[in-house]
Scaffold this active site. Structure first.
Site, PDB file in Angstrom:
ATOM      1  CG  ASP A  13      -1.772  -1.254   1.307  1.00 50.58           C
ATOM      2  OD1 ASP A  13      -2.277  -1.698   0.271  1.00 50.58           O
ATOM      3  OD2 ASP A  13      -1.864  -1.824   2.406  1.00 50.58           O
ATOM      4  CD  GLU A  14       4.774  -0.401  -0.138  1.00 47.03           C
ATOM      5  OE1 GLU A  14       4.053  -0.715  -1.104  1.00 47.03           O
ATOM      6  OE2 GLU A  14       5.330  -1.241   0.591  1.00 47.03           O
ATOM      7  CE  LYS A  16       3.101  -2.573  -4.616  1.00 46.36           C
ATOM      8  NZ  LYS A  16       2.944  -2.420  -3.165  1.00 46.36           N
ATOM      9  N   GLY A  17       0.407   1.961  -7.300  1.00 46.66           N
ATOM     10  CA  GLY A  17      -0.523   2.144  -8.423  1.00 46.66           C
ATOM     11  C   GLY A  17      -0.237   3.424  -9.175  1.00 46.66           C
ATOM     12  CB  ALA A  39      -2.324  -6.754  -5.446  1.00 47.85           C
ATOM     13  N   GLY A  40      -4.172  -4.483  -4.284  1.00 50.58           N
ATOM     14  CA  GLY A  40      -5.155  -3.473  -4.642  1.00 50.58           C
ATOM     15  C   GLY A  40      -4.424  -2.231  -5.092  1.00 50.58           C
ATOM     16  CG  HIS A  41      -1.851  -1.836  -7.677  1.00 50.48           C
ATOM     17  ND1 HIS A  41      -0.993  -2.390  -8.599  1.00 50.48           N
ATOM     18  CD2 HIS A  41      -1.360  -2.176  -6.470  1.00 50.48           C
ATOM     19  CE1 HIS A  41      -0.035  -3.039  -7.955  1.00 50.48           C
ATOM     20  NE2 HIS A  41      -0.241  -2.925  -6.676  1.00 50.48           N
ATOM     21  CD  GLN A 223       0.758  -9.069  -2.514  1.00 45.93           C
ATOM     22  OE1 GLN A 223       1.490  -9.739  -3.210  1.00 45.93           O
ATOM     23  NE2 GLN A 223      -0.495  -8.846  -2.850  1.00 45.93           N
ATOM     24  CB  THR A 238       1.707 -12.257   0.746  1.00 41.81           C
ATOM     25  OG1 THR A 238       0.706 -12.861  -0.084  1.00 41.81           O
ATOM     26  CG2 THR A 238       2.940 -11.887  -0.070  1.00 41.81           C
ATOM     27  CB  THR A 298      -7.211  -1.079  -2.423  1.00 42.14           C
ATOM     28  OG1 THR A 298      -6.260  -0.086  -2.101  1.00 42.14           O
ATOM     29  CG2 THR A 298      -7.881  -0.728  -3.725  1.00 42.14           C
ATOM     30  CG  LEU A 331       6.970  14.858   1.436  1.00 44.95           C
ATOM     31  CD1 LEU A 331       7.752  14.102   2.496  1.00 44.95           C
ATOM     32  CD2 LEU A 331       7.949  15.501   0.445  1.00 44.95           C
ATOM     33  CB  THR A 413       3.624  16.151  -3.924  1.00 50.40           C
ATOM     34  OG1 THR A 413       3.382  16.434  -5.304  1.00 50.40           O
ATOM     35  CG2 THR A 413       5.111  16.164  -3.650  1.00 50.40           C
TER      36      THR A 413
HETATM   37  P1  IMP Z   1      -2.604 -12.932   1.862  1.00 53.64           P
HETATM   38  O1  IMP Z   1      -1.685 -12.418   0.811  1.00 53.64           O
HETATM   39  O2  IMP Z   1      -4.066 -12.704   1.562  1.00 53.64           O
HETATM   40  O3  IMP Z   1      -2.317 -14.357   2.226  1.00 53.64           O
HETATM   41  O4  IMP Z   1      -2.334 -12.096   3.204  1.00 53.64           O
HETATM   42  C1  IMP Z   1      -1.116 -12.200   3.923  1.00 53.64           C
HETATM   43  C2  IMP Z   1      -0.688 -10.860   4.499  1.00 53.64           C
HETATM   44  O5  IMP Z   1      -0.340  -9.978   3.447  1.00 53.64           O
HETATM   45  C3  IMP Z   1      -1.779 -10.132   5.295  1.00 53.64           C
HETATM   46  O6  IMP Z   1      -1.161  -9.423   6.336  1.00 53.64           O
HETATM   47  C4  IMP Z   1      -2.356  -9.160   4.285  1.00 53.64           C
HETATM   48  O7  IMP Z   1      -2.960  -8.055   4.903  1.00 53.64           O
HETATM   49  C5  IMP Z   1      -1.104  -8.784   3.528  1.00 53.64           C
HETATM   50  N1  IMP Z   1      -1.369  -8.318   2.163  1.00 53.64           N
HETATM   51  C6  IMP Z   1      -1.670  -9.075   1.092  1.00 53.64           C
HETATM   52  N2  IMP Z   1      -1.818  -8.306   0.002  1.00 53.64           N
HETATM   53  C7  IMP Z   1      -1.591  -7.041   0.382  1.00 53.64           C
HETATM   54  C8  IMP Z   1      -1.566  -5.786  -0.315  1.00 53.64           C
HETATM   55  O8  IMP Z   1      -1.765  -5.686  -1.528  1.00 53.64           O
HETATM   56  N3  IMP Z   1      -1.286  -4.691   0.446  1.00 53.64           N
HETATM   57  C9  IMP Z   1      -1.014  -4.784   1.775  1.00 53.64           C
HETATM   58  N4  IMP Z   1      -1.022  -5.923   2.448  1.00 53.64           N
HETATM   59  C10 IMP Z   1      -1.304  -7.049   1.769  1.00 53.64           C
END
Ligand code: IMP
Length: 429
Positions: A13-14, A16-17, A39-41, A223, A238, A298, A331, A413
């Site tokens: 969640d930095e 990246k998207g 993942a969520g972008h 991730q 993960t 996300t 920032l 920014t």
């Molecule tokens: P999993 O990937 O669903 O097995 O989850 C394992 C760990 O990775 C958990 O702490 C999730 O919250 C974290 N995680 C998985 N995908 C993301 C992501 O895209 N962003 C942030 N954390 C993630």
């Protein structure tokens, strides 16, 4: 010109998207190489906000999207995501999206076991997204996974389902959860096959051709390094390798083809799910960071845990992940904070450490050692060059650069794509 790989340098969640979207406009093809729809972008383009989980971000820019063999693909989630973005006006077809025939499929028993196991863990839960990512990767290494290519072979699927269901139904029964029948699973797969197979191909061959033609390839990580199954805060990670070297094995190119490795870090730290987080803030400042940074997952909508920037951890991610340049995002969220803290190392059971060790108990015991930096009263929001930044903000960025031992390549920014300070073009290597 070189290729570029983008990876997260914290716990995901930095932002990246946005960075991938920005780089995608200058790439020819965008490749996902690990992870799945965990993942969520989020991409903001004009008035439209796209939330992508499995689709490579480049599709938003009309670029070819490739899903590599290292990705675990939930076919139903993929089709739903395609339908959703098509509803927003994007074109996704076998001309714009290619999926590796060797990618592992996520099937309904994967999320069922993922959720049942998490429930059984109680307080010791990992906090997974419940999407079946872990079980699918387990099947891959256990050599029983149904892969994209198997969709064209009903006998293969029937054979594999025997072993899979023996495994899953035994576990699910034990956990008190409903089991699955072979007939229903086979029918499910046969119905999905004609919808997924038009996208399937040996993507390694296409990538080889594109590379020879001098096309620019962007590898889009999901991730982050601290969630890497080997290098992260195990077991709160993960199930895939999230480091840049996974871009090669996860898409079928040589390690030298990955190109410049760009790491993304937020100007503070967040984490979703369980696990150690030495700089986590439980006070008003942490609440403020979450509110101002709009820190909600996300994929799951869960509020993210927030804390100070952990330079010791990002330094570790830089070394392990092979990061050659760092992007600092959000920032502007720190605007107006009277003072900021940066973690420079830890005290673990009375001993000083410059890095997070591998032991689970040692990680949990890590206490941050901070240095304090004065905040700024002006605003970083929307800055597009260094001169737009308050002097103290520049000082903060420069100190981070020193501590993490990687040059800052870009500073972001605001969520808007063009609100970015480019120090160095990653495609120039
Ligand atoms: P999993 O990937 O669903 O097995 O989850 C394992 C760990 O990775 C958990 O702490 C999730 O919250 C974290 N995680 C998985 N995908 C993301 C992501 O895209 N962003 C942030 N954390 C993630």
């Amino acid at each position: 010109m070189t290729n570029v790989a983008v990876i997260g340098a914290q716990w995901g969640d930095e932002g990246k998207g946005k960075v991938v979207d920005w780089l995608a406009s200058r790439a020819d093809v965008v490749v996902r190489f690990q992870g799945g729809h965990n993942a969520g972008h989020t991409l903001v383009v004009g008035n439209e906000t796209y939330k992508l989980s499995l689709l490579p971000s480049g599709l938003v820019r009309g670029k070819l999207g490739v899903i590599g063999n290292g990705v675990v693909v939930d076919p139903e989630a993929l089709l739903a995501e395609i339908a959703r973005v098509q509803g927003q006006g994007l074109k996704v077809s076998p001309e714009t999206l290619r999926i590796s025939e060797s990618a592992t499929l996520i099937l309904p028993f994967h999320p069922a076991l993922d959720k049942a196991r998490e429930a059984a863990r109680g307080d010791a839960k990992i906090g997974t997204t419940g999407r079946g990512i872990g079980p699918a990767y387990e099947d891959r290494v256990a050599r029983r996974a149904i892969r994209v290519a198997d969709l064209a072979e009903p006998e293969t699927m029937a054979l594999k389902l025997d072993e899979l269901l023996r495994h899953y139904n035994t576990l699910l029964r034990e956990l008190g959860v409903e089991t699955f029948t072979k007939e229903a699973m086979l029918a499910h797969l046969l119905a999905l096959a004609p919808k997924i197979l038009p996208f399937a191909e040996p993507v390694w061959e296409r990538l080889d051709t594109l590379r020879k033609e001098g096309k620019r390839i962007l590898f889009e990580g999901a991730q982050a390094v601290m969630l890497d199954v080997d290098h992260g805060t195990y077991p709160f990670v993960t199930s895939s390798n999230t480091v840049a070297s996974a871009a090669a094995s996860g898409s079928g190119v040589g390690p030298w083809a990955v190109g410049f490795v760009l790491g993304i870090a937020k100007a503070y730290t967040t984490r979703v799910g369980s696990g150690p987080f030495p700089t986590e803030l439980f006070d008003e400042t942490g609440r403020k960071l979450g509110e101002r940074g709009f820190e909600f997952g996300t994929v799951t909508g869960r509020p993210r845990r927030c804390g100070w920037f952990d330079a010791a951890m990002v330094r570790q991610a830089v070394k392990i992940g092979g990061i050659q340049g760092l992007v600092l995002t959000k920032l502007d969220v720190l605007d107006g904070m009277p003072e900021l803290k940066i973690c420079t190392g830890y005290r673990i059971n009375g001993e000083r450490s410059r890095h997070l060790p591998a032991g689970m108990a040692a990680q949990a015991a890590a206490l941050p050692e901070y240095e304090t930096i004065e905040g700024w009263s002006g605003s970083c929001r929307g800055a597009r060059s260094w001169v737009d930044l308050p002097a103290q903000a520049i000082k903060y960025v420069r100190r981070i650069e020193e501590l993490v031992e990687a040059p800052i390549t870009l500073v972001s920014t605001s969520p808007e794509r063009d609100d970015t300070i480019m120090v160095r073009d990653p495609f120039e290597g």
